[in-house]
Design a protein around this motif. Structure first.
Motif: not given
Ligand code: BES
Ligand code: MG
Ligand code: ZN
Length: 500
Positions: A76-78, A81-84, A116-120, A127-130
């Motif tokens: 996933m990389g960092k 910074v992982a976002k929607h 450290i994550t940007a999303l809950r 988002s992953l399921a979407y």
């Protein structure tokens, strides 16, 4: 494909998928499983040079000491910074990577997100399921041979996560947008002999009326009666008469409506100014603007959004015939302005001009947004990555740009200017529909449309020719994309939903 959200746990069977980050390679459950299968995961990661970067993955079939069919670890990389859109993209990649095998059930394990994550965690799960759901779309209704059809095996896509209830609630909204996108994809893929103005209009009514959208269909006589001489000129050469469909979703009676207008040319041969035959088959997708508009109406209606939206699609088939409009013809538009038709292949702007006049006159919208596969020049300028936008209001353009970044349906603003505007002046009429020059072709089309926008109307034009049809000379091109449903749904809900 069924999608569900289960309580966080380590599934004992099926394919199990883990995310791995460059700043956090092992989540706790990945560590547990690695130990259980004699560190085959760690060994495989070493051999594959896997660092948890975006685009990397490790796939292990039938690991020893476990009952699992396979393990897939995706980078996933960092995490910071992982976002929607990153989770959407990874969901899509997981689906594509696994759909070619004979797995029935796929379980993605998402561990608790740390500080450290940007999303809950429930946001990233949804988002992953979407992303996986969007990727699962197939258009195979015309494949009669089971073997050659694109049918895929995954029947259940599970996310094992924390706050799985909240994830499911969030996903329900995304699922509505996906359903809107699928409707847009369906009509984009339908061929011109099946989907033409009449059948298309009926389909829109069947799809949207049950959802509480008021749908009105106007035929060729109405179009003439309204004085829409430009719109009418486009469909004249076809045996399939034009239609205008007006849709109203009125869940917010306190505000003037947002106005959407979509170009719906069910096939664009160019008319008398006929196109070259190479690639002409792609002009079945010349109704991409209208597809985005009806898909957005479906998404908003399914989510019961508190919005007031009027949407109009102008449907016509552009064909050469003895009755066709000729280059050099002059027509009078609904606005009263006259147009000299230089090139019958510049038909989209003719349809849009009259639909824009109609929406302004009948509904006084707080904003008019038109969307169209309008120019080849747009394909040349930005290709399949960004749609071009033109607006008389920079703030609206900025808001649309933000929505596009979030949903990964990106738009880029291009300028309007009076020195481009004069290029659409005509010698014999008020306006001409083509400048006879390739220079700034997407812009001069936008300038043409702006001639029909009233002074105090907020207006934004979105040219999706490149992003909707893709670069069809590129063999890796994914085919027609329902560009705009996610963009418009997000833009309207974020900026125009009324919150009581
Ligand atoms: N439908 C086309 C634009 C198009 C081209 C969409 C490629 C998707 C992919 C449009 O009607 C058209 O033919 N535009 C002309 C305008 C010109 C005659 C001023 C064009 O772009 O060449
Ligand atoms: Mg054309
Ligand atoms: Zn066209």
């Amino acid at each position: 494909m069924r999608i569900s959200f289960g309580k966080h746990s380590l599934p004992e069977t099926g394919v199990v998928v883990f995310l791995s980050y460059s700043d956090k390679k092992y989540t706790p459950s990945l560590k547990t499983l690695d130990e259980r299968c004699e560190n085959v995961i760690t060994k495989s990661m070493k051999i594959a040079n896997f660092k948890g970067n975006e685009g990397e993955s490790v796939f292990i079939m039938t690991p020893a000491n476990t009952r699992q069919e396979a393990i897939l670890v995706v980078g996933m990389g960092k995490k910071k910074v992982a976002k929607h859109s990153s989770y959407m993209a990874i969901g899509g990649k997981i689906y594509t990577a696994l759909a070619k095998y004979n797995f029935r059930t796929v379980s993605v394990v998402l561990d608790k997100s740390e500080e450290i994550t940007a999303l809950r965690s429930w946001e990233s799960s949804a988002s992953l399921a979407y992303g996986a759901l969007l990727e699962s779309y197939q258009f195979d209704k015309y494949k009669t041979d089971e073997k050659s059809s694109n049918k895929q095996s995954i029947s259940h896509f599970k996310i094992m996560c924390y706050s799985n209830g909240r994830a499911a609630t969030q996903f329900a909204t995304y699922e509505n947008t996906a359903k809107g996108s699928f409707l847009a994809s369906d009509v984009l893929n339908e061929p011109g002999n099946v989907l033409y103005p009449e059948t298309y209009a009926n389909l829109i009514k069947e799809e949207l009326s049950p959802l509480g959208v008021d749908v009105k269909i106007f035929d060729e006589n109405d179009i003439q009666k309204f004085g829409m001489g430009a719109f009418y000129a486009v469909g004249r050469g076809s045996v399939r008469p034009p239609r205008m469909v007006v849709m109203h979703l009125n869940n917010d009676t306190r505000h003037a409506p947002v106005g959407l207008v979509g170009k719906g040319i069910t096939f664009d041969s160019g008319g008398i100014s006929i196109k070259p035959s190479s690639g002409m088959e792609h002009m079945v997708a010349d109704m991409g603007g209208s597809a985005a508009v009806i898909g957005t109406m479906k998404a908003l209606a399914l989510s019961n959004a508190n919005v007031n939206v009027i949407a109009i699609v102008g449907l016509a088939e552009n064909m050469p015939d003895g009755n066709s409009t000729r280059p050099g013809d002059i027509v009078t538009t609904m606005s009263g302005k006259t147009v000299e038709i230089i090139n019958t292949d510049a038909e989209g702007r003719l349809v849009l001009a009259d639909c824009i006049s109609y929406i302004q006159k009948e509904y006084k919208p707080r904003l008019v947004l038109d969307m169209a596969t309008l120019t080849g020049a747009m394909v040349t300028a930005l290709g399949g990555e960004y749609a071009g936008i033109f607006s008389n209001n920079d703030e609206i353009a900025k808001n649309l740009t933000i929505a596009g970044e979030i949903e990964e349906e990106k738009v880029w603003q291009l300028p309007l200017h009076k020195n481009y505007d004069v290029k659409v002046d005509s010698k014999r009429a008020d306006i001409r529909n083509s400048t006879n020059s390739r220079a700034a072709g997407a812009t001069t089309a936008a300038q043409f449309i702006q001639r029909f926008v009233e002074k105090d109307t907020n207006w934004i034009h979105v040219d999706i020719a490149g992003v909707c049809l893709g670069d069809w000379n590129d063999t890796n091109s994914p085919g027609y994309r329902p560009f705009g449903v996610r963009l418009l749904t997000n833009f309207i809900i974020t900026n125009y939903e009324s919150r009581q």
